[in-house]
Design a protein around this motif. Structure first.
Motif, short mmCIF file in Angstrom:
data_model
loop_
_atom_site.label_atom_id
_atom_site.label_comp_id
_atom_site.label_asym_id
_atom_site.label_seq_id
_atom_site.Cartn_x
_atom_site.Cartn_y
_atom_site.Cartn_z
N ALA A 13 0.81 -1.22 0.00
CA ALA A 13 0.00 0.00 0.00
C ALA A 13 0.85 1.27 0.00
N HIS A 14 2.14 1.16 0.31
CA HIS A 14 3.03 2.31 0.20
C HIS A 14 3.16 2.78 -1.25
N SER A 15 2.75 1.95 -2.19
CA SER A 15 2.80 2.34 -3.60
C SER A 15 1.78 3.42 -3.93
N MET A 16 0.81 3.64 -3.03
CA MET A 16 -0.24 4.65 -3.23
C MET A 16 -1.03 4.38 -4.51
N GLN A 17 -1.34 3.10 -4.72
CA GLN A 17 -2.16 2.67 -5.83
C GLN A 17 -3.08 1.55 -5.35
N PRO A 18 -4.14 1.26 -6.09
CA PRO A 18 -4.93 0.08 -5.77
C PRO A 18 -4.05 -1.17 -5.83
N LEU A 19 -4.28 -2.10 -4.93
CA LEU A 19 -3.44 -3.30 -4.87
C LEU A 19 -3.60 -4.19 -6.08
N SER A 20 -4.57 -3.90 -6.91
CA SER A 20 -4.78 -4.67 -8.14
C SER A 20 -3.89 -4.19 -9.28
N LYS A 21 -3.17 -3.10 -9.09
CA LYS A 21 -2.36 -2.52 -10.15
C LYS A 21 -1.00 -3.22 -10.27
N SER A 22 -0.54 -3.35 -11.52
CA SER A 22 0.81 -3.86 -11.75
C SER A 22 1.82 -2.94 -11.07
N THR A 23 2.96 -3.49 -10.70
CA THR A 23 4.10 -2.81 -10.05
C THR A 23 3.91 -2.58 -8.57
N THR A 24 2.70 -2.78 -8.02
CA THR A 24 2.54 -2.58 -6.58
C THR A 24 3.38 -3.58 -5.78
N SER A 25 3.66 -4.73 -6.38
CA SER A 25 4.50 -5.71 -5.68
C SER A 25 5.94 -5.23 -5.57
N ALA A 26 6.42 -4.46 -6.54
CA ALA A 26 7.80 -3.99 -6.50
C ALA A 26 8.04 -3.14 -5.26
N VAL A 27 7.12 -2.24 -4.97
CA VAL A 27 7.25 -1.38 -3.79
C VAL A 27 7.25 -2.21 -2.52
N GLY A 28 6.31 -3.14 -2.41
CA GLY A 28 6.23 -3.98 -1.22
C GLY A 28 7.48 -4.82 -1.01
N LEU A 29 7.98 -5.41 -2.07
CA LEU A 29 9.17 -6.27 -1.96
C LEU A 29 10.40 -5.48 -1.55
N VAL A 30 10.57 -4.29 -2.11
CA VAL A 30 11.74 -3.47 -1.76
C VAL A 30 11.67 -3.05 -0.30
N LEU A 31 10.48 -2.63 0.15
CA LEU A 31 10.36 -2.20 1.55
C LEU A 31 10.56 -3.37 2.52
N GLN A 32 10.04 -4.53 2.17
CA GLN A 32 10.28 -5.69 3.03
C GLN A 32 11.76 -6.05 3.05
N ALA A 33 12.41 -5.97 1.90
CA ALA A 33 13.84 -6.29 1.84
C ALA A 33 14.65 -5.33 2.70
N THR A 34 14.34 -4.03 2.64
CA THR A 34 15.10 -3.08 3.45
C THR A 34 14.93 -3.37 4.94
N GLY A 35 13.73 -3.84 5.32
CA GLY A 35 13.51 -4.18 6.72
C GLY A 35 14.41 -5.31 7.19
N HIS A 36 14.68 -6.27 6.32
CA HIS A 36 15.54 -7.39 6.68
C HIS A 36 17.03 -7.05 6.53
N ILE A 37 17.35 -6.18 5.61
CA ILE A 37 18.76 -5.85 5.38
C ILE A 37 19.30 -4.90 6.44
N LYS A 38 18.57 -3.83 6.71
CA LYS A 38 19.03 -2.84 7.69
C LYS A 38 17.97 -2.54 8.75
N GLY A 39 16.72 -2.46 8.34
CA GLY A 39 15.65 -2.01 9.22
C GLY A 39 15.10 -0.69 8.74
N TRP A 40 14.05 -0.23 9.43
CA TRP A 40 13.41 1.05 9.09
C TRP A 40 13.78 2.07 10.16
N PRO A 41 14.77 2.92 9.89
CA PRO A 41 15.28 3.79 10.95
C PRO A 41 14.54 5.12 11.07
#
Length: 478
Positions: A185-213
């Protein structure tokens, strides 16, 4: 070569304008940075919005992309006063029954909290984390080029270009689907839209790599550190000058604009070709936000213990509720139970409030240009997961979309991301085959309306400056 007042002038001192100015100045070019406000920073500002002694981040507050930014990580920010705090729980996603899904640095711990979806989560995220050193450079750069690691990027792209709803079918449990929906949902689009997964995956990855500071002392510290470093290497800054015309600028070989297409057209549109003007006029802005800041007399009493120790909260319950909320805002309607993003920085930084008191902020997505007051709706959603929350409020401050745009002209209609990041504007942002160049020699755009888009990472400014260095000065940075 004719003599100019400066080698380069940068208009706008958000993180991308600062990044562009620093990158140019590092190569020995004389750079003037001009900011319309009296204080530099763009979205990186901190103020006492509610009561004396309560420090709030006006716009950007939690910085997952800053922690993984190659540009920011190349600078001695700690030497200039930036000290990041990484909450043990980066994100908590409470559910109505009192449980919460969480994102932590530990991949295994996060997965273990998803019950029957533990293995599905590991299967999704582990390959991305293992390939992150290969992926990150391409993810945080223009996409219309040959990737540095084609195989890894193709695998990520296959997932990232899908819709969040489609990818959610990998999961069976309520908590896994909800955690995923909040990220996407950080993509600020309906979840049915293409590319919304890219935003989610990157944010989840940053959480595991460094965290959300968060930053000790407020997000303004990042802007102050960047400007101090820029000045230390010979740059010059002028504030309180609102640029409306090219004629206001001193002479230079390069002008970099940390603005969106709308402002760029107003300032320099008469210099552009009809095709480039047409592309900028067609650029689309996304939904806006309504933001609330609170001064509190105690921490937010979330039912979930994990939520009470999280830096960021995603409040939306199930994936179906979040899907409906985001679809409503996108279609021009206001949800009565919106997806709410909330942060409670004073739990981790005592400097944000007087002793024993606290600060928090939250926002929900609304139709662009909305002036509807969503404070009560947002507070009701917080109270849903934290009974007694309203009783702890000492004071509030709100921003609707018009007020946000007035505060920061880059937030067109309340869009904090610099324009929609859908499939069209992922690849032609802001114009096809011309992400930073404008077609006029020496004039470039470097805002979040260029790749890789929104977030505090400085990579838009860095890449724009690299392009200008090569085009105008013959310097090719590796």
């Amino acid at each position: 070569m004719y003599k100019t007042d400066f080698d380069s002038v940068v208009v706008g001192s958000g993180p991308n304008g600062l990044a562009a100015a620093i990158t140019l100045q590092q190569q020995g070019k004389s750079v003037l940075l001009i900011e319309a406000k009296k204080q530099i920073g763009g979205g990186l500002r901190s103020e006492e919005l509610t009561l004396p002694g309560f420090l709030h981040d006006v716009c950007s507050a939690v910085h997952p992309m800053a922690s993984v930014s190659p540009f920011l990580n190349s600078l001695p920010l700690a030497d200039f006063g930036v000290d990041f705090i990484f909450p043990e729980v980066s994100v908590a996603h409470p559910l109505d029954d009192g449980r919460a899904a969480v994102l932590t640095k530990s991949l295994e711990y996060t997965a273990s909290g998803l019950g029957a979806d533990s293995h599905a989560y590991l299967d999704l995220m582990r390959p991305i984390l293992e390939a992150w050193s290969k992926l990150s450079k391409d993810i945080l750069s223009p996409l219309l080029k040959i990737p540095s690691h084609p195989s890894a990027m193709v695998k990520f792209g296959w997932l990232g270009l899908s819709s969040a709803l489609s990818l959610s079918r990998r999961f069976k449990t309520t908590e896994a689907k909800a955690l995923w929906a909040g990220m996407a949902a950080h993509s600020m689009q309906p979840l049915s839209k293409s590319t919304t997964s890219a935003v989610g995956l990157v944010l989840q990855a940053t959480g595991h790599i460094k965290g959300w500071p968060i930053v000790i002392g407020g997000s303004q510290r990042i802007a102050d550190a960047l400007s101090s470093y820029f000045l230390s290497i010979g740059g010059k800054i002028e504030t309180g000058i609102y640029i409306k015309s090219l004629s206001q600028l001193p002479s230079s070989k390069v002008v970099m604009f940390d603005v969106t297409p709308k402002q760029l057209l107003e300032i320099a549109g008469h210099r552009f070709s009809s095709i480039y003007q047409w592309q900028l006029k067609k650029f689309r802005y996304g939904m806006g936000i309504f933001k609330v800041d609170w001064a509190l007399d105690a921490p937010i009493p979330f039912m979930s213990a994990d939520a009470r120790r999280a830096g960021t909260l995603h409040l939306g319950n199930t994936i179906d509720e979040i899907r409906m909320s985001e679809q409503s805002a996108y279609k021009g309607r206001h949800s009565e139970a919106p997806f709410v993003l909330l942060s409670q920085p004073s739990l981790f930084d005592y400097r944000r409030a007087p002793v024993g008191k606290h600060t928090a902020w939250a926002y929900c997505h609304v139709p662009k240009g909305s002036t509807v007051d969503m404070r009560n709706v947002i507070e009701k959603q917080v109270e849903r997961f934290a009974p007694g929350f309203k009783d702890r409020i000492l004071a509030t401050h709100t921003f609707n979309t018009e007020q946000l745009e007035k505060y920061n002209p880059n937030y067109i209609g309340g869009d904090i991301g610099g324009g929609v990041m859908d499939i069209r504007q992922l690849f032609n942002r802001p114009a096809l085959f011309s992400p930073y160049r404008t077609g006029v020699k020496g004039i470039y755009m470097c805002s979040s309306s260029t790749p890789p888009g929104g977030g505090v990472h400085g990579m838009c400014g860095y890449h724009a400056a690299r392009r200008a260095l090569k085009d105008v000065f013959g310097i090719n940075l590796k």
